[in-house]
Write a protein that holds these residues in place. Structure first.
Motif, PDB file in Angstrom:
ATOM      1  N   LEU A 119      17.562 -19.963  58.312  1.00 55.95           N
ATOM      2  CA  LEU A 119      17.860 -20.278  56.919  1.00 55.95           C
ATOM      3  C   LEU A 119      19.360 -20.422  56.706  1.00 55.95           C
ATOM      4  O   LEU A 119      19.824 -21.356  56.028  1.00 55.95           O
ATOM      5  CB  LEU A 119      17.292 -19.185  56.007  1.00 55.95           C
ATOM      6  N   THR A 120      20.149 -19.523  57.293  1.00 55.78           N
ATOM      7  CA  THR A 120      21.600 -19.619  57.196  1.00 55.78           C
ATOM      8  C   THR A 120      22.118 -20.873  57.887  1.00 55.78           C
ATOM      9  O   THR A 120      23.027 -21.550  57.386  1.00 55.78           O
ATOM     10  CB  THR A 120      22.261 -18.374  57.819  1.00 55.78           C
ATOM     11  N   LYS A 121      21.535 -21.190  59.040  1.00 60.91           N
ATOM     12  CA  LYS A 121      21.948 -22.387  59.782  1.00 60.91           C
ATOM     13  C   LYS A 121      21.640 -23.657  58.990  1.00 60.91           C
ATOM     14  O   LYS A 121      22.443 -24.591  58.942  1.00 60.91           O
ATOM     15  CB  LYS A 121      21.234 -22.416  61.128  1.00 60.91           C
ATOM     16  N   MET A 122      20.474 -23.705  58.356  1.00 63.70           N
ATOM     17  CA  MET A 122      20.117 -24.860  57.528  1.00 63.70           C
ATOM     18  C   MET A 122      21.070 -24.993  56.346  1.00 63.70           C
ATOM     19  O   MET A 122      21.468 -26.095  55.964  1.00 63.70           O
ATOM     20  CB  MET A 122      18.676 -24.733  57.034  1.00 63.70           C
ATOM     21  N   GLN A 123      21.411 -23.866  55.747  1.00 61.81           N
ATOM     22  CA  GLN A 123      22.337 -23.883  54.622  1.00 61.81           C
ATOM     23  C   GLN A 123      23.702 -24.392  55.061  1.00 61.81           C
ATOM     24  O   GLN A 123      24.318 -25.228  54.388  1.00 61.81           O
ATOM     25  CB  GLN A 123      22.462 -22.476  54.039  1.00 61.81           C
ATOM     26  N   THR A 124      24.179 -23.918  56.209  1.00 62.94           N
ATOM     27  CA  THR A 124      25.496 -24.316  56.700  1.00 62.94           C
ATOM     28  C   THR A 124      25.536 -25.793  57.055  1.00 62.94           C
ATOM     29  O   THR A 124      26.498 -26.499  56.728  1.00 62.94           O
ATOM     30  CB  THR A 124      25.873 -23.469  57.933  1.00 62.94           C
ATOM     31  N   GLU A 125      24.501 -26.293  57.722  1.00 66.32           N
ATOM     32  CA  GLU A 125      24.482 -27.676  58.188  1.00 66.32           C
ATOM     33  C   GLU A 125      23.850 -28.625  57.178  1.00 66.32           C
ATOM     34  O   GLU A 125      23.713 -29.819  57.447  1.00 66.32           O
ATOM     35  CB  GLU A 125      23.759 -27.752  59.526  1.00 66.32           C
ATOM     36  N   ARG A 126      23.430 -28.095  56.038  1.00 65.27           N
ATOM     37  CA  ARG A 126      22.908 -28.899  54.929  1.00 65.27           C
ATOM     38  C   ARG A 126      21.757 -29.796  55.379  1.00 65.27           C
ATOM     39  O   ARG A 126      21.742 -31.005  55.161  1.00 65.27           O
ATOM     40  CB  ARG A 126      24.029 -29.745  54.315  1.00 65.27           C
ATOM     41  N   THR A 127      20.788 -29.172  56.038  1.00 69.12           N
ATOM     42  CA  THR A 127      19.592 -29.892  56.465  1.00 69.12           C
ATOM     43  C   THR A 127      18.369 -29.091  56.069  1.00 69.12           C
ATOM     44  O   THR A 127      18.444 -27.868  55.914  1.00 69.12           O
ATOM     45  CB  THR A 127      19.600 -30.135  57.980  1.00 69.12           C
ATOM     46  N   HIS A 128      17.247 -29.768  55.873  1.00 67.43           N
ATOM     47  CA  HIS A 128      16.043 -29.124  55.354  1.00 67.43           C
ATOM     48  C   HIS A 128      14.921 -29.069  56.372  1.00 67.43           C
ATOM     49  O   HIS A 128      13.820 -28.640  56.028  1.00 67.43           O
ATOM     50  CB  HIS A 128      15.537 -29.879  54.116  1.00 67.43           C
ATOM     51  N   MET A 129      15.168 -29.512  57.597  1.00 67.50           N
ATOM     52  CA  MET A 129      14.088 -29.600  58.568  1.00 67.50           C
ATOM     53  C   MET A 129      14.600 -29.256  59.955  1.00 67.50           C
ATOM     54  O   MET A 129      15.741 -29.572  60.301  1.00 67.50           O
ATOM     55  CB  MET A 129      13.502 -31.023  58.559  1.00 67.50           C
ATOM     56  N   ALA A 130      13.743 -28.606  60.754  1.00 67.59           N
ATOM     57  CA  ALA A 130      14.093 -28.289  62.140  1.00 67.59           C
ATOM     58  C   ALA A 130      12.852 -28.423  63.004  1.00 67.59           C
ATOM     59  O   ALA A 130      11.735 -28.129  62.562  1.00 67.59           O
ATOM     60  CB  ALA A 130      14.656 -26.867  62.247  1.00 67.59           C
ATOM     61  N   LEU A 131      13.040 -28.875  64.232  1.00 67.60           N
ATOM     62  CA  LEU A 131      11.960 -28.937  65.203  1.00 67.60           C
ATOM     63  C   LEU A 131      12.019 -27.700  66.090  1.00 67.60           C
ATOM     64  O   LEU A 131      13.099 -27.286  66.517  1.00 67.60           O
ATOM     65  CB  LEU A 131      12.061 -30.193  66.066  1.00 67.60           C
ATOM     66  N   VAL A 132      10.855 -27.136  66.367  1.00 68.27           N
ATOM     67  CA  VAL A 132      10.766 -25.958  67.233  1.00 68.27           C
ATOM     68  C   VAL A 132      10.568 -26.446  68.667  1.00 68.27           C
ATOM     69  O   VAL A 132       9.618 -27.183  68.953  1.00 68.27           O
ATOM     70  CB  VAL A 132       9.599 -25.055  66.807  1.00 68.27           C
TER      71      VAL A 132
END
Length: 299
Positions: A162-175
């Motif tokens: 969640l912190t990483k998404m906030q920092t990089e301003r992205t809403h999606m990640a692949l596992v």
């Protein structure tokens, strides 16, 4: 932008190290909004409990709050690979717009060849602003429309992501699994729901019918479907599994049969021969089921 993250590369090892040791972090927006983790641990059970679908037999008391950000991992909340909506980098404009319309998504992963070779993501807003929704443009190239995509290991704490998404301003990640293949997908909404509970948006349309008949011997049903009404539909007595327990919904019956919340894709048999396949579920509750009835058994 690489086509396939190599698990032995420095970037992949760095992601794994970050998952294992988050390290000191600047307090982000979500931490400021919801308070610190200690407060959440003491208050989560008072404000965030929600019963499992399924009446008294299937009651689970999940807790929401900031404590979940440390306790839960990406694999607890990720959408499985089989349910990922994605597009090939060679897709044309009309084909891409059709996928957006059919799926109702605003962001789609883009891959080359197979989903195990992801390239990035495409945002509906970028396509609409450049080409419109019904236009035809021979110069369209999906490769030029892509945005960066995060790749994360399944063991990463969701608070770190969640912190990483906030920092990089992205809403999606692949596992990404240990072999570098795509194992699932997680969105920022999935993470926030672990803190504040389920978020109903414009895509979460309440289904009017608790079940639909797909064939002569197969039904697709919501876990909240009333058990007595569904028994009447099938003409089979399903509730006489354990006289000591009472269940009111289909999800409660499946919970009683398995003794836990079954995972997506799991098939739970009934003594009558009926099979319940879990189509949609999370660690807290069952959502949708596919019910298969042997021929000649249904009334």
């Amino acid at each position: 932008m690489s086509s396939n993250p190599d698990p032995s590369s420095p970037a992949a090892r760095g992601a794994q190290e970050e998952a294992d040791d988050p390290g000191p972090q600047r307090q982000g927006f979500f931490a400021r909004l919801f308070g610190n983790g200690d407060e959440a641990e003491t208050s989560g059970s008072d404000t965030g409990e929600r019963p499992q679908e399924g009446g008294s037999a299937g009651v689970i008391q999940p807790q929401f709050g900031m404590s979940n950000l440390r306790r839960m991992r990406v694999y607890d909340v990720a959408i499985p690979r089989a349910e990922i909506e994605a597009v090939s980098c060679d897709e044309d404009l009309q084909g891409l717009l059709k996928v957006f319309r059919d799926s109702g998504m605003t962001r789609l992963p883009v891959y080359e060849g197979t989903l195990d070779s992801p390239l990035g993501l495409v945002h509906l807003k970028d396509v609409a602003l450049r080409f419109g929704f019904n236009g035809v443009d021979d110069s369209f190239s999906l490769r030029t429309m892509m945005r960066p995509l995060l790749y994360v290991p399944p063991s990463m704490p969701i608070g770190v992501l969640l912190t990483k998404m906030q920092t990089e301003r992205t809403h999606m990640a692949l596992v990404i699994d240990e072999y570098g293949g795509v194992d699932g997908l997680v969105t920022i909404e999935d993470l926030i729901e672990q803190v504040i509970g389920e978020i109903e948006d414009e895509h979460d349309i309440e289904e009017a019918q608790p079940w639909t008949r797909e064939s002569e011997t197969q039904w697709l049903a919501l876990a909240r479907a009333p058990l007595d009404e569904f028994q009447a539909e099938l003409g089979i007595a399903l509730s006489e599994v354990d006289d000591e327990e009472e269940v009111d919904t289909l999800g409660g019956l499946v919970f009683l049969l398995s003794g836990r919340v079954p995972a997506r894709g799991e098939v739970v048999p009934h003594p009558s021969g009926v099979e319940f396949e879990v189509i949609d579920a999370d660690p807290r509750r069952i959502k949708r089921l596919r019910v298969r009835v042997p021929k000649g058994v249904a009334g």
